[in-house]
Motif scaffolding. Structure first.
Motif, PDB file in Angstrom:
ATOM      1  N   LEU A  80      -6.346  -1.953 -46.564  1.00 36.92           N
ATOM      2  CA  LEU A  80      -7.483  -1.915 -47.477  1.00 36.92           C
ATOM      3  C   LEU A  80      -7.023  -1.344 -48.803  1.00 36.92           C
ATOM      4  O   LEU A  80      -6.417  -0.274 -48.855  1.00 36.92           O
ATOM      5  N   ARG A  81      -7.327  -2.041 -49.879  1.00 30.02           N
ATOM      6  CA  ARG A  81      -6.944  -1.572 -51.208  1.00 30.02           C
ATOM      7  C   ARG A  81      -8.132  -1.722 -52.145  1.00 30.02           C
ATOM      8  O   ARG A  81      -9.068  -2.472 -51.884  1.00 30.02           O
ATOM      9  N   PHE A  82      -8.056  -1.023 -53.273  1.00 25.50           N
ATOM     10  CA  PHE A  82      -9.099  -1.110 -54.272  1.00 25.50           C
ATOM     11  C   PHE A  82      -8.760  -2.193 -55.282  1.00 25.50           C
ATOM     12  O   PHE A  82      -7.654  -2.707 -55.333  1.00 25.50           O
TER      13      PHE A  82
ATOM     14  N   TYR B  29     -16.732  -1.780 -51.845  1.00 23.74           N
ATOM     15  CA  TYR B  29     -16.436  -2.280 -50.503  1.00 23.74           C
ATOM     16  C   TYR B  29     -15.380  -3.386 -50.583  1.00 23.74           C
ATOM     17  O   TYR B  29     -15.702  -4.500 -50.997  1.00 23.74           O
ATOM     18  N   PRO B  30     -14.130  -3.109 -50.209  1.00 21.49           N
ATOM     19  CA  PRO B  30     -13.120  -4.167 -50.216  1.00 21.49           C
ATOM     20  C   PRO B  30     -13.503  -5.292 -49.261  1.00 21.49           C
ATOM     21  O   PRO B  30     -14.143  -5.065 -48.219  1.00 21.49           O
TER      22      PRO B  30
ATOM     23  N   ARG C 268     -24.314   0.103 -46.100  1.00 23.46           N
ATOM     24  CA  ARG C 268     -24.855   0.898 -47.205  1.00 23.46           C
ATOM     25  C   ARG C 268     -25.759   2.021 -46.724  1.00 23.46           C
ATOM     26  O   ARG C 268     -26.010   2.981 -47.462  1.00 23.46           O
ATOM     27  N   ARG C 269     -26.251   1.928 -45.517  1.00 23.99           N
ATOM     28  CA  ARG C 269     -27.073   3.019 -44.984  1.00 23.99           C
ATOM     29  C   ARG C 269     -26.289   4.316 -44.840  1.00 23.99           C
ATOM     30  O   ARG C 269     -26.870   5.394 -44.764  1.00 23.99           O
ATOM     31  N   LEU C 270     -24.970   4.211 -44.793  1.00 20.69           N
ATOM     32  CA  LEU C 270     -24.127   5.406 -44.708  1.00 20.69           C
ATOM     33  C   LEU C 270     -24.016   6.134 -46.044  1.00 20.69           C
ATOM     34  O   LEU C 270     -23.643   7.305 -46.083  1.00 20.69           O
ATOM     35  N   GLU C 271     -24.310   5.452 -47.129  1.00 23.99           N
ATOM     36  CA  GLU C 271     -24.164   6.047 -48.455  1.00 23.99           C
ATOM     37  C   GLU C 271     -25.203   7.139 -48.691  1.00 23.99           C
ATOM     38  O   GLU C 271     -26.307   7.097 -48.148  1.00 23.99           O
TER      39      GLU C 271
ATOM     40  N   PRO D 236     -16.162   3.870 -50.029  1.00 21.52           N
ATOM     41  CA  PRO D 236     -17.421   4.064 -49.314  1.00 21.52           C
ATOM     42  C   PRO D 236     -17.218   4.880 -48.046  1.00 21.52           C
ATOM     43  O   PRO D 236     -16.139   4.899 -47.445  1.00 21.52           O
ATOM     44  N   ARG D 237     -18.278   5.536 -47.638  1.00 27.49           N
ATOM     45  CA  ARG D 237     -18.225   6.332 -46.407  1.00 27.49           C
ATOM     46  C   ARG D 237     -17.916   5.462 -45.195  1.00 27.49           C
ATOM     47  O   ARG D 237     -17.336   5.939 -44.220  1.00 27.49           O
ATOM     48  N   ALA D 238     -18.299   4.178 -45.243  1.00 24.39           N
ATOM     49  CA  ALA D 238     -17.993   3.278 -44.132  1.00 24.39           C
ATOM     50  C   ALA D 238     -16.486   3.159 -43.910  1.00 24.39           C
ATOM     51  O   ALA D 238     -16.028   2.930 -42.787  1.00 24.39           O
TER      52      ALA D 238
END
Length: 297
Positions: free
Chosen positions: A6-8, A39-40, A55-58, A82-84
């Motif tokens: 995973l990268r930005f 979100y990648p 997004r509910r984790l945000e 993101p927290r996910a």
């Protein structure tokens, strides 16, 4: 992407945004670890739920509440990840072993109530959503997220806290989160709109906690301390009041600044911006009790 990492986006490789001076010109440092909305595609491909569930984790849009403070030059760290993907408010070994397919021998994992509830370093499930991911993660992927996101964030916070203490004699970390509206527990009881956490006195001076609580009440926002949220890994890691390093978590009721769906910014944003500005400006001028004693000697 050939290695599954995973990268930005190419526009920035940093997992967070740092605003303000790198040597804080005031003792207060702001942290917003659960506001990431980048979100990648690879993360979304791993999910068995849609992005609206992740997004509910945000801590949805809570970073909007500190924009005026960023404009005033306060040193601020805002997560992009993101927290996910990874929860910056968990220990890096707070991982559910059922989520891993190749945990190396000799690696010790930590358990906790949050982990058992599905909210470990990599969140596993949410109410009504069951498992969030299509299958177990490779340990190498979890370690990559730790190396690229978790450690840089905490490393930068630690550096900023040390720099602030060196410049001002003490440092105050305000770790900013949001919470769903708390249910009433008794007729006529007013649910707190702010919950302040200091790990039951272990991460910050009681003088600072009392100041923040007083400002919340002055803004007509009911305020509680350490219940139901006392803070977590960020406070444990960065709050050492005996060494002049104070850390307070603040949870803000989302209904105070979001719309009726709790998804988009609502009419309360400006009011909560005013509250946060008053809290941070007051903390910047306040000496913790321990520092007052030192100054008097």
């Amino acid at each position: 992407m050939d290695d599954g990492a995973l990268r930005f986006s190419a526009s920035s490789n940093a997992p967070f945004r740092l605003h303000g001076p790198t040597i804080p010109d005031r003792p207060v440092i702001l942290s917003v670890p659960h506001a990431g909305r980048d979100y990648p595609a690879e993360l979304l491909a791993q999910a068995r739920v849609g992005p609206e569930v992740l997004r509910r984790l945000e801590d949805r849009w809570v970073d909007l509440l500190i924009q005026p403070l960023i404009g005033r030059g306060f040193t601020t760290l805002v997560a992009r990840a993101p927290r996910a993907m990874i929860d910056l408010n968990r220990h890096e070994r707070e991982v559910d072993p059922a989520m891993l397919r190749d945990l190396p021998r000799g690696v010790t994992l930590h358990s906790s109530a949050k982990l058992r509830g599905g909210l470990g370093l990599v969140p596993r499930r949410l109410p009504g959503a069951n498992d969030l991911w299509r299958g177990p993660l490779a340990w190498a992927e979890v370690q990559r997220r730790i190396d690229q996101v978790h450690r840089p964030y905490h490393g930068e916070l630690a550096r900023l806290m040390q720099a602030a203490r060196g410049a001002h004699g003490h440092a105050i970390l305000l770790d900013i989160h949001s919470m769903p509206p708390l249910p009433p527990t008794a007729p006529g009881w007013r649910a707190p709109g702010l919950v302040l956490g200091d790990r039951f006195g272990r991460s910050a001076s009681s003088r600072l906690m009392a100041l923040v609580a007083d400002i919340g009440q002055a803004h007509d926002v009911a305020t509680a301390q350490n219940h139901p949220y006392a803070g977590d890994h960020l406070l444990d890691r960065h709050g050492r009041p005996g060494s002049g390093l104070h850390a307070i978590q603040i949870e803000i009721d989302r209904s105070l600044y979001l719309d009726a769906t709790l998804d988009r910014p609502g009419p309360g944003v400006e009011r909560m911006r005013g509250l946060m500005t008053d809290i941070v400006e007051a903390l910047a001028l306040e000496l913790p009790r321990e520092d007052c004693a030192l100054a008097a000697e």
